[in-house]
Write an enzyme that holds these catalytic residues in place. Structure first.
Site, PDB file in Angstrom:
ATOM      1  N   LYS A 241       2.954   3.623  -5.547  1.00 53.91           N
ATOM      2  CA  LYS A 241       2.442   2.656  -6.541  1.00 53.91           C
ATOM      3  C   LYS A 241       3.525   2.235  -7.518  1.00 53.91           C
ATOM      4  O   LYS A 241       3.500   1.120  -8.013  1.00 53.91           O
ATOM      5  CB  LYS A 241       1.233   3.255  -7.257  1.00 53.91           C
ATOM      6  CG  LYS A 241       0.145   3.764  -6.282  1.00 53.91           C
ATOM      7  CD  LYS A 241      -0.103   2.816  -5.112  1.00 53.91           C
ATOM      8  CE  LYS A 241      -0.852   3.478  -3.981  1.00 53.91           C
ATOM      9  NZ  LYS A 241      -0.787   2.690  -2.717  1.00 53.91           N
TER      10      LYS A 241
ATOM     11  N   ASP B 197      -3.220  -2.997  -2.511  1.00 57.36           N
ATOM     12  CA  ASP B 197      -4.276  -1.983  -2.532  1.00 57.36           C
ATOM     13  C   ASP B 197      -4.144  -1.135  -3.797  1.00 57.36           C
ATOM     14  O   ASP B 197      -3.077  -1.064  -4.410  1.00 57.36           O
ATOM     15  CB  ASP B 197      -4.172  -1.083  -1.282  1.00 57.36           C
ATOM     16  CG  ASP B 197      -5.385  -0.159  -1.146  1.00 57.36           C
ATOM     17  OD1 ASP B 197      -5.240   0.920  -0.553  1.00 57.36           O
ATOM     18  OD2 ASP B 197      -6.472  -0.514  -1.644  1.00 57.36           O
ATOM     19  N   ASN B 198      -5.233  -0.502  -4.211  1.00 56.94           N
ATOM     20  CA  ASN B 198      -5.219   0.536  -5.258  1.00 56.94           C
ATOM     21  C   ASN B 198      -4.865   0.037  -6.650  1.00 56.94           C
ATOM     22  O   ASN B 198      -4.254   0.779  -7.444  1.00 56.94           O
ATOM     23  CB  ASN B 198      -4.258   1.671  -4.878  1.00 56.94           C
ATOM     24  CG  ASN B 198      -4.502   2.195  -3.499  1.00 56.94           C
ATOM     25  OD1 ASN B 198      -3.632   2.112  -2.629  1.00 56.94           O
ATOM     26  ND2 ASN B 198      -5.695   2.712  -3.261  1.00 56.94           N
TER      27      ASN B 198
ATOM     28  N   ASP C  13       0.829  -1.203   0.000  1.00 52.75           N
ATOM     29  CA  ASP C  13       0.000   0.000   0.000  1.00 52.75           C
ATOM     30  C   ASP C  13       0.866   1.257   0.000  1.00 52.75           C
ATOM     31  O   ASP C  13       0.435   2.314   0.450  1.00 52.75           O
ATOM     32  CB  ASP C  13      -0.918  -0.003   1.226  1.00 52.75           C
ATOM     33  CG  ASP C  13      -2.032   1.029   1.124  1.00 52.75           C
ATOM     34  OD1 ASP C  13      -2.585   1.418   2.180  1.00 52.75           O
ATOM     35  OD2 ASP C  13      -2.328   1.471  -0.006  1.00 52.75           O
TER      36      ASP C  13
HETATM   37  O1  LIG Z   1      -0.401   7.124  -2.748  1.00 53.31           O
HETATM   38  C1  LIG Z   1      -1.026   6.324  -2.065  1.00 53.31           C
HETATM   39  N1  LIG Z   1      -0.387   5.542  -1.195  1.00 53.31           N
HETATM   40  C2  LIG Z   1       1.060   5.608  -1.123  1.00 53.31           C
HETATM   41  C3  LIG Z   1       1.526   6.504  -0.037  1.00 53.31           C
HETATM   42  C4  LIG Z   1       2.716   7.102  -0.144  1.00 53.31           C
HETATM   43  C5  LIG Z   1       3.255   7.910   0.978  1.00 53.31           C
HETATM   44  O2  LIG Z   1       2.810   7.383   2.224  1.00 53.31           O
HETATM   45  C6  LIG Z   1       3.622   6.207   2.501  1.00 53.31           C
HETATM   46  C7  LIG Z   1       4.900   6.412   1.731  1.00 53.31           C
HETATM   47  O3  LIG Z   1       5.995   6.407   2.616  1.00 53.31           O
HETATM   48  C8  LIG Z   1       4.723   7.764   1.116  1.00 53.31           C
HETATM   49  O4  LIG Z   1       5.131   8.774   1.999  1.00 53.31           O
HETATM   50  C9  LIG Z   1      -2.515   6.215  -2.162  1.00 53.31           C
HETATM   51  C10 LIG Z   1      -3.199   7.185  -2.892  1.00 53.31           C
HETATM   52  C11 LIG Z   1      -4.586   7.115  -2.995  1.00 53.31           C
HETATM   53  N2  LIG Z   1      -5.272   8.122  -3.761  1.00 53.31           N
HETATM   54  O5  LIG Z   1      -6.509   8.046  -3.889  1.00 53.31           O
HETATM   55  O6  LIG Z   1      -4.577   9.034  -4.275  1.00 53.31           O
HETATM   56  C12 LIG Z   1      -5.310   6.096  -2.365  1.00 53.31           C
HETATM   57  C13 LIG Z   1      -4.618   5.113  -1.647  1.00 53.31           C
HETATM   58  O7  LIG Z   1      -5.280   4.077  -1.028  1.00 53.31           O
HETATM   59  C14 LIG Z   1      -3.234   5.161  -1.550  1.00 53.31           C
HETATM   60  O8  LIG Z   1      -2.603   4.164  -0.852  1.00 53.31           O
HETATM   61 MG   LIG Z   2      -3.948   2.538  -0.506  1.00 52.46          MG
END
Ligand SMILES: O=C(NC/C=C/[C@H]1OC[C@H](O)[C@@H]1O)c1cc([N+](=O)[O-])cc(O)c1O
Ligand SMILES: [Mg+2]
Length: 214
Positions: free
Chosen positions: A144, A169-170, A141
């Site tokens: 991506k 996820d996603n 998660d």
């Molecule tokens: O970028 C996403 N997740 C990655 C997160 C990235 C940041 O948080 C953890 C990592 O260290 C970074 O700092 C994400 C984005 C959406 N979205 O709708 O944009 C929905 C989701 O469930 C997601 O996990």
């Molecule tokens: Mg997610």
């Protein structure tokens, strides 16, 4: 200066959830994200699918890539049998600081090891640093564009065994096309898609469950 969204999410947990009660922490975060501010937790709908995969597997060794505020960490850890361990990697120090407090509020710190840093730096160190042979379950998660390289890295580091389950996820939104192609059309996984919705919205999203064939 203005607080951050993760800080406001933590405040909502401390205000509305009961210490030591993981379900109340989950409900407080879902309520905050539905009624106050959207945040990128896996959420309640996809979270129920996550719960069913974890409950069916009863994993001893779990890896989570991308902790964020610790919502899915709490969802997974609350279902683990005694003695089972969850290692969760988070790159962002501010998120990690909030997640530690959310996990502690749920009373799950004894089952969870939160590691700050980059997945590509820590995956190769799992065996020597954490005494991990292989993982039974991995929840992806994080960024991506890291799903595929980190999956290949886990394979190369011998961290997956025949039957290890990856849950991503996603896979629709934001989407991970290269990862999906690899687990669906490659030779190393048996993969299936659980259709759902992007957390707290009506947009389509889903989880991909992929079993490593060893
Ligand atoms: O970028 C996403 N997740 C990655 C997160 C990235 C940041 O948080 C953890 C990592 O260290 C970074 O700092 C994400 C984005 C959406 N979205 O709708 O944009 C929905 C989701 O469930 C997601 O996990
Ligand atoms: Mg997610």
């Amino acid at each position: 200066t203005r607080s951050t969204r993760p800080q406001r999410l933590l405040k909502a947990v401390q205000k509305h959830a009961t210490r030591g009660d993981p379900q109340s922490v989950i409900s407080a975060i879902d309520h905050f994200c539905r009624h106050s501010e959207w945040a990128m937790n896996v959420g309640d709908e996809k979270g129920s699918i996550l719960d069913s995969v974890v409950s069916e597997l009863n994993p001893e060794k779990v890896l989570e890539l991308g902790t964020y505020c610790g919502y899915s960490t709490v969802r997974i850890a609350r279902l683990l049998p005694p003695g089972a361990r969850l290692i969760t990697l988070e790159f962002n120090a501010d998120y990690a600081a909030i997640a530690r407090q959310v996990i502690a509020w749920a009373g799950l710190e004894d089952k969870v090891q939160l590691v700050e840093g980059a997945s590509e730096d820590w995956i190769p160190r799992m065996k020597e640093h954490f005494g991990i042979e292989t993982f039974d379950f991995v929840f992806l998660d994080h960024w991506k564009d890291r799903y595929l390289p980190d999956t290949k890295l886990m394979e190369d580091c011998g961290l997956l065994r025949k039957g290890t389950v990856l849950l991503a996820d996603n896979v629709i939104c934001p989407g991970v096309p290269d990862y999906l192609e690899y687990v669906r059309n490659g030779l190393f996984y048996k993969s299936c898609y659980f259709k759902s919705h992007l957390e707290y919205t009506k947009a389509e999203d889903g989880l991909e469950k992929s079993v490593f064939l060893g």
